[in-house]
Scaffold this motif. Structure first.
Motif, PDB file in Angstrom:
ATOM      1  N   ALA A 477       0.821  -1.207   0.000  1.00  0.00           N
ATOM      2  CA  ALA A 477       0.000   0.000   0.000  1.00  0.00           C
ATOM      3  C   ALA A 477       0.858   1.261   0.000  1.00  0.00           C
ATOM      4  O   ALA A 477       0.345   2.349  -0.287  1.00  0.00           O
ATOM      5  N   PHE A 480       1.098   3.723  -3.301  1.00  0.00           N
ATOM      6  CA  PHE A 480       0.068   4.721  -3.590  1.00  0.00           C
ATOM      7  C   PHE A 480      -0.034   5.754  -2.468  1.00  0.00           C
ATOM      8  O   PHE A 480      -0.391   6.905  -2.705  1.00  0.00           O
ATOM      9  N   LEU A 499     -10.987   6.949  -1.361  1.00  0.00           N
ATOM     10  CA  LEU A 499     -10.030   5.988  -1.895  1.00  0.00           C
ATOM     11  C   LEU A 499     -10.735   4.979  -2.777  1.00  0.00           C
ATOM     12  O   LEU A 499     -11.943   4.756  -2.651  1.00  0.00           O
ATOM     13  N   GLN A 503      -7.428   0.359  -3.017  1.00  0.00           N
ATOM     14  CA  GLN A 503      -6.652   1.071  -1.993  1.00  0.00           C
ATOM     15  C   GLN A 503      -7.198   0.785  -0.598  1.00  0.00           C
ATOM     16  O   GLN A 503      -6.439   0.578   0.348  1.00  0.00           O
ATOM     17  N   ARG A 504      -8.526   0.782  -0.479  1.00  0.00           N
ATOM     18  CA  ARG A 504      -9.118   0.478   0.822  1.00  0.00           C
ATOM     19  C   ARG A 504      -8.753  -0.938   1.274  1.00  0.00           C
ATOM     20  O   ARG A 504      -8.464  -1.170   2.449  1.00  0.00           O
ATOM     21  N   ARG A 506      -6.098  -2.697   0.517  1.00  0.00           N
ATOM     22  CA  ARG A 506      -4.684  -2.768   0.929  1.00  0.00           C
ATOM     23  C   ARG A 506      -4.482  -2.122   2.296  1.00  0.00           C
ATOM     24  O   ARG A 506      -3.681  -2.611   3.103  1.00  0.00           O
ATOM     25  N   THR A 533      -4.585  -5.320  -7.688  1.00  0.00           N
ATOM     26  CA  THR A 533      -4.676  -5.417  -6.235  1.00  0.00           C
ATOM     27  C   THR A 533      -4.619  -6.873  -5.790  1.00  0.00           C
ATOM     28  O   THR A 533      -3.980  -7.205  -4.786  1.00  0.00           O
TER      29      THR A 533
END
Length: 607
Positions: A477, A480, A499, A503-504, A506, A533
């Motif tokens: 993570a 990013f 996000l 992203q959330r 990770r 991901t």
């Protein structure tokens, strides 16, 4: 889904006073403050009715002078008597003002303290309740209980409690003066009191269920608002704004209608009471006047009776408002205390923590469990996960995979069987030590409103930035995060809306890794993310599963081919177990699902 208790259709008076009794039991720790506030309210009211008595005494001084009541106390001239009465009036008004200040401070501070403690206790108790409670209740109803209902009680304590006390004090004190001066006039003046009391309780019986319904409608309205605001993106994407606005209008109109019914009953109370008051006042005015003309009643005493009749009866018109506040508050009190008394089924009776260090040896031993009012659940499941191994659970939706995780986390307790960690049954250890040993990454990622740093460090608030960055790197993570303008201080928004889904996910993995649990659970953590991901999470798993027990729930079989053990759950039972190669060779449910996912569903099965 259990429904909220329906408003009572019978007499509401007993239940309202029962709610008050429950509240007083809860508030027994505030006994000194309640006694002090009540005492100040009583003294203030006694000072408040004294000027009417002094007016009558002053009239007696003017009319009778040397033979007045004050003259008998040693004040010989009328001038001395007036000065004495003026001085006494000053101290009475000063005392009334002082005790009004004191009861205002005491009642309002009590209201603030009690509402804050009630809300805190309700929230802390809610945190201890089983997950089944939250799965069966609306979050909007719970928010309405902890916020609006608590505020309703606060409003009553701010003014209504004092008003009720002072009405009782007025009746008793004025009644004593009346009977001391003229029992006949006292009986006439008090004639409306039974009518007023009857009207009060009649109103209470009628209004109680109506206000209970009002509180329910408030909860429904809060639930509707909470759901719609949480799902605003879905509403917009389906262009359902008008439909949802109409549904909200329906809930809002239901609340208005419930209030309208309650208001109609409460508004009818005052005119009835005013006519009863008029009857009492006219009786005192005419009969007392005749007695004064005949000389059987002192003129000053007559003045006292006339003024005190007003003081006695007129405040009773405000009883409707007080009872209105009382009924609303008691309806709210019942909801708050019902929440506080909601039983905890999964009890934290374990006194000892898990023996450290936790190795992570997990065993499910003949587990059976069924959800309430549902056929879903598991039956006689036994699985073992040696410390440091990876167990993958696969199967159709609703087969029971997530149920095993919920039982391991002790969100529920099994009906039969047990779960052990390192040979210790989990129901014999403290929940805190159990859940500290487990890290959960679920498909439905929940990020709290705040910064990325705060969310990653949620399980370890005292973690250093170096540890946070290390966890973010392991979860892939950090790449990013460092590209964001504010880095770790970037605000994620409510539920992480600023996000992307990947992203959330990770960040959720980083949050679990920073906790450094002996057992890591991935509950379909890659089912709703993009390929990049998914690949990142797979790379992370290869690093983190060493010396750690990992339990993975997955629909994508490609993500669990390296698992030490794969268990296929079907219909709440273990249908197959083995590793990837052995299950393919077995050519059962797993092999069939593998062929579907790899595009070989039409491939002939081996003979």
């Amino acid at each position: 889904m259990p429904q909220a208790p329906a408003p009572s259709t019978g007499s509401q008076a007993p239940s309202s006073f029962a709610a008050l009794a429950r509240l007083l039991r809860y508030a027994r720790g505030y006994r000194r403050q309640i006694i002090a506030a009540t005492t100040c309210s009583i003294i203030n009211k006694l000072f408040d009715i004294a000027p009417e008595i002094l007016i009558g005494i002053a009239i007696d001084v003017v009319v009778n002078q040397d033979t007045s009541f004050v003259a008998s106390l040693g004040f010989e001239t009328a001038q001395q008597q007036i000065i004495a009465l003026g001085t006494l009036t000053f101290f009475i008004w000063a005392g009334e003002s002082l005790f009004e200040y004191l009861f205002q401070i005491l009642w309002r501070n009590l209201a603030q303290r009690l509402q804050a403690d009630l809300r805190q206790d309700a929230y802390e108790h809610a945190q201890r309740l089983d997950m089944s409670f939250f799965e069966q209740r609306s979050s909007g109803q719970l928010v309405a209980t902890m916020n609006d209902d608590v505020n309703q009680l606060e409003r009553f304590l701010d003014g209504g409690a004092n008003a009720m006390i002072q009405v009782v004090v007025t009746i008793l004190a004025v009644g004593a003066v009346f009977f001391a001066i003229s029992p006949l006039v006292a009986c006439l003046a008090f004639t409306p009191i039974p009518v007023i009391i009857w009207g009060t309780f009649f109103f209470q019986r009628k209004a109680g269920p109506l206000y209970a319904d009002v509180r329910e409608k408030v909860g429904d309205l809060s639930s509707r608002l909470s759901n719609n605001l949480g799902g605003i993106a879905t509403i917009k994407s389906f262009t359902a704004e008008q439909r949802e606005a109409e549904r909200l209008r329906t809930s809002s109109e239901a609340y208005v209608e419930a209030n309208r019914k309650a208001i109609r009953v409460s508004s009818a109370f005052i005119p009835v009471i005013r006519m009863a008051i008029l009857a009492g006042f006219l009786a005192t005015f005419t009969v007392g006047g005749m007695m004064a003309l005949e000389g059987s009643l002192n003129v000053g005493a007559y003045g006292v009776l006339v003024f005190l009749t007003q003081r006695l009866l007129w405040p009773l018109t405000g009883l409707a408002t007080v009872i209105d506040l009382f009924e609303r508050a008691m309806a709210s009190t019942r909801r708050i205390l019902d929440l506080l008394e909601e039983p905890v089924q999964v009890r934290d009776d374990g006194k000892q923590p898990l023996t450290a260090p936790v190795r992570g040896d997990v065993a499910f031993e003949r587990l059976s469990f069924q959800y309430h009012n549902s056929s879903a659940g598991i039956q006689d499941i036994s699985l073992k996960v040696p410390a440091g191994h990876t167990l993958a659970l696969v199967g159709a939706t609703g087969s029971g995979k997530s149920t095993l995780i919920k039982l391991l986390m002790r969100f529920y307790d099994p009906a039969k069987g047990r779960i052990t960690i390192d040979g210790t049954p989990i129901d014999t250890v403290s929940m805190q030590s159990l859940r500290q040993a487990i890290g959960l990454v679920s498909q439905d990622v929940y990020l709290f409103e705040g910064s990325i740093r705060e969310n990653i460090a949620y399980g370890r608030p005292d973690a250093s930035d170096a540890d946070i960055v290390a966890a973010a790197r392991t979860a892939e993570a950090w790449e990013f995060i460092e590209q964001l303008p504010d880095g770790l201080d970037t605000l994620v928004g409510e539920r992480g809306v600023r996000l992307s889904g990947g992203q959330r996910q990770r960040l959720s993995l980083a949050r679990a890794l920073l906790k450094d649990p002996a057992i890591l659970i991935l509950d379909e953590a890659t089912s709703a993310v993009d390929n990049e991901t998914e690949a990142a999470i797979q790379r992370s798993l290869r690093h983190i599963r060493h010396n750690r027990t990992v339990i993975v729930i997955a629909h994508r079989l490609s993500t669990i081919v390296d698992a030490d053990t794969i268990a296929v759950i079907d219909g709440g039972k273990v249908a197959e177990t083995g590793d990837h190669s052995s299950l393919l060779a077995e050519d059962g449910l797993y092999a069939a699902q593998w062929r579907v996912q790899t595009g070989h569903a039409d491939q002939p099965q081996p003979a």
